[in-house]
Enzyme design. Sequence first.
Site, PDB file in Angstrom:
ATOM      1  N   THR A  42    -104.350 -29.029 -29.228  1.00 19.09           N
ATOM      2  CA  THR A  42    -104.980 -29.703 -28.095  1.00 19.09           C
ATOM      3  C   THR A  42    -104.766 -28.796 -26.885  1.00 19.09           C
ATOM      4  OG1 THR A  42    -102.949 -30.778 -27.376  1.00 19.09           O
ATOM      5  CG2 THR A  42    -104.261 -31.934 -29.064  1.00 19.09           C
ATOM      6  N   ILE A  81    -102.274 -34.486 -37.454  1.00 18.68           N
ATOM      7  CA  ILE A  81    -101.340 -35.324 -38.226  1.00 18.68           C
ATOM      8  C   ILE A  81    -102.028 -36.577 -38.777  1.00 18.68           C
ATOM      9  CG2 ILE A  81     -99.157 -34.561 -37.191  1.00 18.68           C
ATOM     10  CD1 ILE A  81     -99.236 -37.175 -35.489  1.00 18.68           C
ATOM     11  N   GLU A 136     -99.428 -36.742 -27.874  1.00 16.86           N
ATOM     12  CA  GLU A 136     -99.892 -36.612 -26.493  1.00 16.86           C
ATOM     13  C   GLU A 136     -98.681 -36.988 -25.655  1.00 16.86           C
ATOM     14  OE1 GLU A 136    -102.661 -35.511 -25.247  1.00 16.86           O
ATOM     15  OE2 GLU A 136    -103.701 -35.232 -27.156  1.00 16.86           O
ATOM     16  N   SER A 137     -98.344 -36.145 -24.652  1.00 15.55           N
ATOM     17  CA  SER A 137     -97.020 -36.317 -24.050  1.00 15.55           C
ATOM     18  C   SER A 137     -96.992 -36.503 -22.533  1.00 15.55           C
ATOM     19  CB  SER A 137     -96.154 -35.088 -24.401  1.00 15.55           C
ATOM     20  OG  SER A 137     -96.628 -33.948 -23.713  1.00 15.55           O
ATOM     21  N   THR A 179     -88.712 -40.323 -27.167  1.00 12.19           N
ATOM     22  CA  THR A 179     -88.379 -40.182 -25.749  1.00 12.19           C
ATOM     23  C   THR A 179     -87.538 -41.356 -25.238  1.00 12.19           C
ATOM     24  OG1 THR A 179     -89.424 -40.287 -23.556  1.00 12.19           O
ATOM     25  CG2 THR A 179     -90.681 -41.208 -25.348  1.00 12.19           C
ATOM     26  N   LYS A 187     -95.444 -44.219 -27.831  1.00 12.82           N
ATOM     27  CA  LYS A 187     -94.255 -43.643 -28.483  1.00 12.82           C
ATOM     28  C   LYS A 187     -93.382 -44.782 -29.045  1.00 12.82           C
ATOM     29  CE  LYS A 187     -92.994 -39.931 -28.760  1.00 12.82           C
ATOM     30  NZ  LYS A 187     -93.257 -38.849 -29.761  1.00 12.82           N
ATOM     31  N   PRO A 221     -96.586 -31.434  -4.967  1.00 11.99           N
ATOM     32  CA  PRO A 221     -96.808 -32.876  -4.826  1.00 11.99           C
ATOM     33  C   PRO A 221     -95.634 -33.715  -5.303  1.00 11.99           C
ATOM     34  CG  PRO A 221     -98.051 -32.001  -6.706  1.00 11.99           C
ATOM     35  CD  PRO A 221     -97.279 -30.855  -6.134  1.00 11.99           C
ATOM     36  N   TYR A 241     -94.561 -37.517  -5.925  1.00  9.88           N
ATOM     37  CA  TYR A 241     -95.118 -38.870  -6.027  1.00  9.88           C
ATOM     38  C   TYR A 241     -94.214 -39.845  -5.268  1.00  9.88           C
ATOM     39  CZ  TYR A 241     -97.685 -37.005 -10.130  1.00  9.88           C
ATOM     40  OH  TYR A 241     -98.471 -36.277 -10.989  1.00  9.88           O
TER      41      TYR A 241
HETATM   42  P1  NAD Z   1     -96.516 -31.018 -25.690  1.00  8.51           P
HETATM   43  O1  NAD Z   1     -97.586 -31.890 -25.133  1.00  8.51           O
HETATM   44  O2  NAD Z   1     -96.108 -29.787 -24.964  1.00  8.51           O
HETATM   45  O3  NAD Z   1     -96.906 -30.564 -27.179  1.00  8.51           O
HETATM   46  C1  NAD Z   1     -97.494 -31.436 -28.115  1.00  8.51           C
HETATM   47  C2  NAD Z   1     -98.018 -30.589 -29.267  1.00  8.51           C
HETATM   48  O4  NAD Z   1     -98.569 -31.491 -30.248  1.00  8.51           O
HETATM   49  C3  NAD Z   1     -99.144 -29.633 -28.863  1.00  8.51           C
HETATM   50  O5  NAD Z   1     -98.942 -28.384 -29.464  1.00  8.51           O
HETATM   51  C4  NAD Z   1    -100.397 -30.307 -29.423  1.00  8.51           C
HETATM   52  O6  NAD Z   1    -101.419 -29.389 -29.763  1.00  8.51           O
HETATM   53  C5  NAD Z   1     -99.838 -30.999 -30.650  1.00  8.51           C
HETATM   54  N1  NAD Z   1    -100.665 -32.161 -31.074  1.00  8.51           N
HETATM   55  C6  NAD Z   1    -101.164 -33.136 -30.284  1.00  8.51           C
HETATM   56  N2  NAD Z   1    -101.862 -34.009 -31.035  1.00  8.51           N
HETATM   57  C7  NAD Z   1    -101.766 -33.595 -32.329  1.00  8.51           C
HETATM   58  C8  NAD Z   1    -102.247 -34.084 -33.563  1.00  8.51           C
HETATM   59  N3  NAD Z   1    -102.982 -35.196 -33.620  1.00  8.51           N
HETATM   60  N4  NAD Z   1    -101.953 -33.418 -34.695  1.00  8.51           N
HETATM   61  C9  NAD Z   1    -101.210 -32.253 -34.642  1.00  8.51           C
HETATM   62  N5  NAD Z   1    -100.741 -31.752 -33.494  1.00  8.51           N
HETATM   63  C10 NAD Z   1    -100.998 -32.400 -32.351  1.00  8.51           C
HETATM   64  O7  NAD Z   1     -95.273 -31.997 -25.907  1.00  8.51           O
HETATM   65  P2  NAD Z   1     -93.703 -31.681 -25.810  1.00  8.51           P
HETATM   66  O8  NAD Z   1     -93.277 -31.845 -24.411  1.00  8.51           O
HETATM   67  O9  NAD Z   1     -93.406 -30.438 -26.547  1.00  8.51           O
HETATM   68  O10 NAD Z   1     -93.134 -32.939 -26.625  1.00  8.51           O
HETATM   69  C11 NAD Z   1     -92.948 -32.884 -28.036  1.00  8.51           C
HETATM   70  C12 NAD Z   1     -92.443 -34.223 -28.518  1.00  8.51           C
HETATM   71  O11 NAD Z   1     -91.218 -34.536 -27.863  1.00  8.51           O
HETATM   72  C13 NAD Z   1     -93.392 -35.384 -28.214  1.00  8.51           C
HETATM   73  O12 NAD Z   1     -93.387 -36.255 -29.314  1.00  8.51           O
HETATM   74  C14 NAD Z   1     -92.777 -36.051 -26.992  1.00  8.51           C
HETATM   75  O13 NAD Z   1     -93.078 -37.426 -26.961  1.00  8.51           O
HETATM   76  C15 NAD Z   1     -91.302 -35.798 -27.231  1.00  8.51           C
HETATM   77  N6  NAD Z   1     -90.464 -35.727 -26.015  1.00  8.51           N
HETATM   78  C16 NAD Z   1     -90.817 -34.904 -24.989  1.00  8.51           C
HETATM   79  C17 NAD Z   1     -89.986 -34.800 -23.874  1.00  8.51           C
HETATM   80  C18 NAD Z   1     -90.309 -33.874 -22.728  1.00  8.51           C
HETATM   81  O14 NAD Z   1     -89.589 -33.889 -21.709  1.00  8.51           O
HETATM   82  N7  NAD Z   1     -91.316 -33.016 -22.823  1.00  8.51           N
HETATM   83  C19 NAD Z   1     -88.799 -35.545 -23.829  1.00  8.51           C
HETATM   84  C20 NAD Z   1     -88.471 -36.382 -24.911  1.00  8.51           C
HETATM   85  C21 NAD Z   1     -89.315 -36.450 -26.004  1.00  8.51           C
HETATM   86  P1  TYD Z   2     -93.128 -35.484 -15.515  1.00  4.32           P
HETATM   87  O1  TYD Z   2     -92.683 -34.058 -15.554  1.00  4.32           O
HETATM   88  O2  TYD Z   2     -94.593 -35.784 -15.581  1.00  4.32           O
HETATM   89  O3  TYD Z   2     -92.345 -36.244 -16.674  1.00  4.32           O
HETATM   90  P2  TYD Z   2     -92.191 -37.847 -16.952  1.00  4.32           P
HETATM   91  O4  TYD Z   2     -93.236 -38.582 -16.207  1.00  4.32           O
HETATM   92  O5  TYD Z   2     -92.407 -37.901 -18.434  1.00  4.32           O
HETATM   93  O6  TYD Z   2     -90.799 -38.205 -16.534  1.00  4.32           O
HETATM   94  O7  TYD Z   2     -92.572 -36.130 -14.193  1.00  4.32           O
HETATM   95  C1  TYD Z   2     -91.186 -36.116 -13.882  1.00  4.32           C
HETATM   96  C2  TYD Z   2     -91.004 -36.910 -12.604  1.00  4.32           C
HETATM   97  O8  TYD Z   2     -91.618 -36.187 -11.536  1.00  4.32           O
HETATM   98  C3  TYD Z   2     -91.673 -38.265 -12.636  1.00  4.32           C
HETATM   99  O9  TYD Z   2     -90.851 -39.198 -11.931  1.00  4.32           O
HETATM  100  C4  TYD Z   2     -92.982 -38.053 -11.891  1.00  4.32           C
HETATM  101  C5  TYD Z   2     -92.630 -36.965 -10.893  1.00  4.32           C
HETATM  102  N1  TYD Z   2     -93.722 -36.028 -10.536  1.00  4.32           N
HETATM  103  C6  TYD Z   2     -94.008 -35.769  -9.194  1.00  4.32           C
HETATM  104  O10 TYD Z   2     -93.372 -36.326  -8.279  1.00  4.32           O
HETATM  105  N2  TYD Z   2     -95.002 -34.885  -8.911  1.00  4.32           N
HETATM  106  C7  TYD Z   2     -95.728 -34.253  -9.880  1.00  4.32           C
HETATM  107  O11 TYD Z   2     -96.654 -33.476  -9.548  1.00  4.32           O
HETATM  108  C8  TYD Z   2     -95.413 -34.518 -11.258  1.00  4.32           C
HETATM  109  C9  TYD Z   2     -96.179 -33.856 -12.364  1.00  4.32           C
HETATM  110  C10 TYD Z   2     -94.394 -35.417 -11.529  1.00  4.32           C
END
Ligand code: NAD
Ligand code: TYD
Length: 361
Positions: free
Chosen positions: A37, A61, A85-86, A135, A165, A216, A218
């Site tokens: 994606t 998946i 989707e994250s 998460t 999730k 930015p 929020y």
């Molecule tokens: P990301 O959005 O960077 O990556 C998601 C990946 O999944 C991408 O490579 C995308 O192409 C792939 N993908 C999406 N839909 C798909 C599908 N239908 N089939 C196969 N692949 C698909 O996300 P991330 O930040 O690396 O997060 C990974 C996992 O960890 C997620 O499940 C998220 O909920 C979890 N998580 C993330 C955080 C964070 O801070 N980023 C924290 C806790 C948990």
């Molecule tokens: P984010 O990185 O989107 O992660 P999550 O929403 O999964 O915690 O955002 C982290 C925090 O930062 C969240 O409280 C929203 C805030 N935020 C801003 O204030 N400005 C921004 O431009 C973004 C992307 C997030």
Amino acid sequence: MNQTIIVTGGAGFIGANFVLSWIKLGLGTVVNLDKLTYAGNLENLEAIQHNPQHIFVHGDIADQALLAKLLAEYQPCAVVNFAAESHVDRSIHGPEDFIQTNVVGTFHLLEAVRAYWGQLNEEHRHNFRFLHVSTDEVYGSLGKSDAAFTETHAYAPNSPYSASKAASDHLVRAYHHTYGLPTLTTNCSNNYGPHHFPEKLIPLVIHNALAGQPLPIYGNGQQIRDWLYVEDHCAAIRRVLEAGQAGEVYNVGGWNEKPNIEIVRTLCRMLDVKKPRADGKSYAEQITFVEDRPGHDQRYAIDATKIANELGWKPKETFESGIEKTVHWYLENQDWVKNVTSGEYRNWVQTHYTERGEELA
Ligand code: NAD
Ligand code: TYD
């Protein structure tokens, strides 16, 4: 059984860091299934693109037939599910993809894995693991003085992202209780580090600062997140895979709660030193308070006592050391940032993987 694992979503931020470290540590072959994606970026995996221990497969998946084929062919001892989707903001503007991948996709993945696991011999069935990466957002929002989330905290998701999730976590739980599938679930706090897509707070602020754009914030910027360096998260997942008890949930966090405004001011101070603005002013001048995110959760905090006591995992990085590595990586990898923000990374597949066109069709 060999040490081959299937990783889903391994071209995204955390998945790519996990795959890179798995290969670097010589832990075995990784079959990496990713839909590519907007968040999937094969450039994240450039370092291992010719490594025979990394097999990339372009796919969804939710494609149960493809999953059945991969499971039969590679006979993995574990499946680690990162695919999702994250991004919360995207889930507010368009929730459907979140339901499709995070809920329906996880369901199809579980079905394929259940069928594969069911026909393994007893020893392999016993040793197999399905690890679902989730998460802390499934637990909802905390007040200032509330205790941090433990594994038994009630689920109260507030965004379409966290609700999807939460639904996937419940499916994973049900597949353990109903079918006996040896599942593991990790609920982790906010990650940061290399290869983080610049739509999330930390990479967005670094990118916008250097590009002379507004930073930015929020609402009032007082929302609190618990931040964990991505490699620490990867180490926790490896440890849970190795020693976690089937059916269990492990919370993973950095013991590092910070309000958003503090994160942004820290980044500005670091950039002021490492890459001063041409006009000599601070990047903090670019901070702009904008309208709050609808339904914005006030505070997340993880109590990571269980994984520390039962599995001996603790984060290695402090926030200071982790953010230092992160800012350094972004300054050293401006081409990566440029390719992502220009959309050029999407062509990267064609230019770098043409010889493996079959898999990427
Ligand atoms: P990301 O959005 O960077 O990556 C998601 C990946 O999944 C991408 O490579 C995308 O192409 C792939 N993908 C999406 N839909 C798909 C599908 N239908 N089939 C196969 N692949 C698909 O996300 P991330 O930040 O690396 O997060 C990974 C996992 O960890 C997620 O499940 C998220 O909920 C979890 N998580 C993330 C955080 C964070 O801070 N980023 C924290 C806790 C948990
Ligand atoms: P984010 O990185 O989107 O992660 P999550 O929403 O999964 O915690 O955002 C982290 C925090 O930062 C969240 O409280 C929203 C805030 N935020 C801003 O204030 N400005 C921004 O431009 C973004 C992307 C997030």
